[in-house]
Motif scaffolding. Structure first.
Motif, PDB file in Angstrom:
ATOM      1  N   ARG A  61     -12.382  27.815  57.879  1.00 52.16           N
ATOM      2  CA  ARG A  61     -11.007  28.343  57.919  1.00 52.16           C
ATOM      3  C   ARG A  61     -10.308  28.189  56.578  1.00 52.16           C
ATOM      4  NH1 ARG A  61      -7.841  25.822  62.603  1.00 52.16           N
ATOM      5  NH2 ARG A  61      -6.251  27.217  61.858  1.00 52.16           N
ATOM      6  N   ARG A  96      -2.282  33.642  66.074  1.00 58.22           N
ATOM      7  CA  ARG A  96      -3.131  33.254  67.203  1.00 58.22           C
ATOM      8  C   ARG A  96      -2.957  34.195  68.389  1.00 58.22           C
ATOM      9  NH1 ARG A  96      -5.215  27.909  67.256  1.00 58.22           N
ATOM     10  NH2 ARG A  96      -4.894  26.960  65.229  1.00 58.22           N
ATOM     11  N   ARG A 153       1.125  29.543  56.181  1.00 59.57           N
ATOM     12  CA  ARG A 153       0.254  29.537  54.999  1.00 59.57           C
ATOM     13  C   ARG A 153       0.929  30.193  53.792  1.00 59.57           C
ATOM     14  NH1 ARG A 153      -1.905  27.566  58.663  1.00 59.57           N
ATOM     15  NH2 ARG A 153      -4.107  27.236  59.149  1.00 59.57           N
ATOM     16  N   ASP A 154       1.813  31.155  54.065  1.00 59.23           N
ATOM     17  CA  ASP A 154       2.379  31.976  52.979  1.00 59.23           C
ATOM     18  C   ASP A 154       3.894  32.044  53.060  1.00 59.23           C
ATOM     19  OD1 ASP A 154       2.506  33.366  55.360  1.00 59.23           O
ATOM     20  OD2 ASP A 154       2.143  35.320  54.458  1.00 59.23           O
ATOM     21  N   ARG A 164      -8.645  34.993  51.018  1.00 68.40           N
ATOM     22  CA  ARG A 164      -8.366  36.374  51.425  1.00 68.40           C
ATOM     23  C   ARG A 164      -7.523  37.048  50.337  1.00 68.40           C
ATOM     24  NH1 ARG A 164      -4.716  34.013  55.927  1.00 68.40           N
ATOM     25  NH2 ARG A 164      -2.816  33.759  54.734  1.00 68.40           N
TER      26      ARG A 164
HETATM   27  O1   DC Z   1      -1.370  27.245  61.439  1.00 72.65           O
HETATM   28  P1   DC Z   1      -2.481  27.706  62.392  1.00 72.65           P
HETATM   29  O2   DC Z   1      -3.733  26.878  62.282  1.00 72.65           O
HETATM   30  O3   DC Z   1      -2.022  27.798  63.805  1.00 72.65           O
HETATM   31  O4   DC Z   1      -2.850  29.205  61.903  1.00 72.65           O
HETATM   32  C1   DC Z   1      -3.899  29.955  62.446  1.00 72.65           C
HETATM   33  C2   DC Z   1      -4.362  30.989  61.435  1.00 72.65           C
HETATM   34  O5   DC Z   1      -3.335  31.981  61.250  1.00 72.65           O
HETATM   35  C3   DC Z   1      -4.656  30.483  60.048  1.00 72.65           C
HETATM   36  O6   DC Z   1      -6.003  30.054  59.908  1.00 72.65           O
HETATM   37  C4   DC Z   1      -4.351  31.646  59.152  1.00 72.65           C
HETATM   38  C5   DC Z   1      -3.303  32.417  59.904  1.00 72.65           C
HETATM   39  N1   DC Z   1      -1.959  32.243  59.359  1.00 72.65           N
HETATM   40  C6   DC Z   1      -1.617  32.988  58.250  1.00 72.65           C
HETATM   41  O7   DC Z   1      -2.459  33.722  57.726  1.00 72.65           O
HETATM   42  N2   DC Z   1      -0.370  32.931  57.752  1.00 72.65           N
HETATM   43  C7   DC Z   1       0.550  32.119  58.308  1.00 72.65           C
HETATM   44  N3   DC Z   1       1.797  32.090  57.805  1.00 72.65           N
HETATM   45  C8   DC Z   1       0.228  31.320  59.429  1.00 72.65           C
HETATM   46  C9   DC Z   1      -1.058  31.392  59.915  1.00 72.65           C
END
Ligand code: DC
Length: 219
Positions: free
Chosen positions: A174, A38, A116-117, A181
């Protein structure tokens, strides 16, 4: 002692709150990795950089987070949410944030990272991996209630036009970007515990996570 808890999941699934409370419970350090993406999105928008993102851009973005005058509330709106999801496809962004996240994870005393990862790429050897998800209507409703609460607390009219179906559209977009991706897509690690928060309270989810971690720590 090094002990890493990786909590991944979809947007608005409740993973952030669960991760923070888990860290508090065990006295572990906590990193919300979404905030890193972000802040990069916010920096690029402010600097009007739309392509050719550099390593320096990522480093300059992270510096914003240690500036005590910088308000994190700038990062929590729908525009930055979507932009963060879009820029998170970029290899330079991901590679440079990876180092930061791994260093954080390896600290002594236990760490919890949500994102996410984390369980698949950042910390594939994490001691505990949890994947949090919930039905999209339920996630959207929770987000909507947060907006209503925020607006009534601040008496602000911002986002007053936002409705539930906008939020469903936004989360759908989203989810699609995050899951499809090429680099580090959102997917549950094979060895992750799946936690569906659709029909349970946040406290119940927390209890479950505490139980899983405690069992491992006792071994
Ligand atoms: O968890 P969040 O909604 O604050 O994350 C915002 C964006 O950041 C999410 O849509 C994808 C990216 N993100 C990512 O690719 N890998 C992560 N470990 C955390 C977030």
């Amino acid at each position: 002692m090094k002990f890493i808890v990786a909590i991944d999941g979809t947007a608005a699934s409740g993973k952030g709150t669960l991760a923070k409370k888990t860290a508090n419970h065990f006295g572990f350090k906590y990193l919300d990795t979404g905030i890193l993406y972000r802040v990069v999105a916010y920096y690029l928008k402010s600097a009007e950089i739309h392509s050719e993102i550099s390593k320096q851009n990522v480093q300059d973005s992270l510096r914003l987070l240690i500036n005590k005058d910088f308000q994190l509330s700038h990062l929590r709106n729908e525009e930055i949410s979507l932009k963060a999801s879009i820029i998170s496809k970029n290899k330079i962004v991901r590679d440079n944030l990876l180092t930061y996240q791994r260093e954080f994870a390896m600290q002594e005393g236990g760490t919890v990272l949500d994102g996410r990862d984390i369980g698949t790429v950042v910390c594939p050897n994490a001691d505990i991996k949890i994947f949090v998800d919930a039905d999209i209507e339920i996630r959207a409703k929770r987000r909507y209630d947060q907006y209503l609460k925020k607006n009534s607390n601040s008496n602000s009219n911002s986002n007053s036009n936002l409705n539930l179906s906008d939020i469903i559209d936004d989360l759908t977009k989203r989810d699609y970007i995050d899951k499809n991706r090429q680099l580090s897509p959102l997917v549950s690690a094979k060895d992750a515990y799946l936690l569906d928060t659709s029909n349970i309270t946040s406290d119940d989810g927390l209890k479950k996570i505490i139980q899983i971690i405690s069992r491992k720590l006792e071994k």
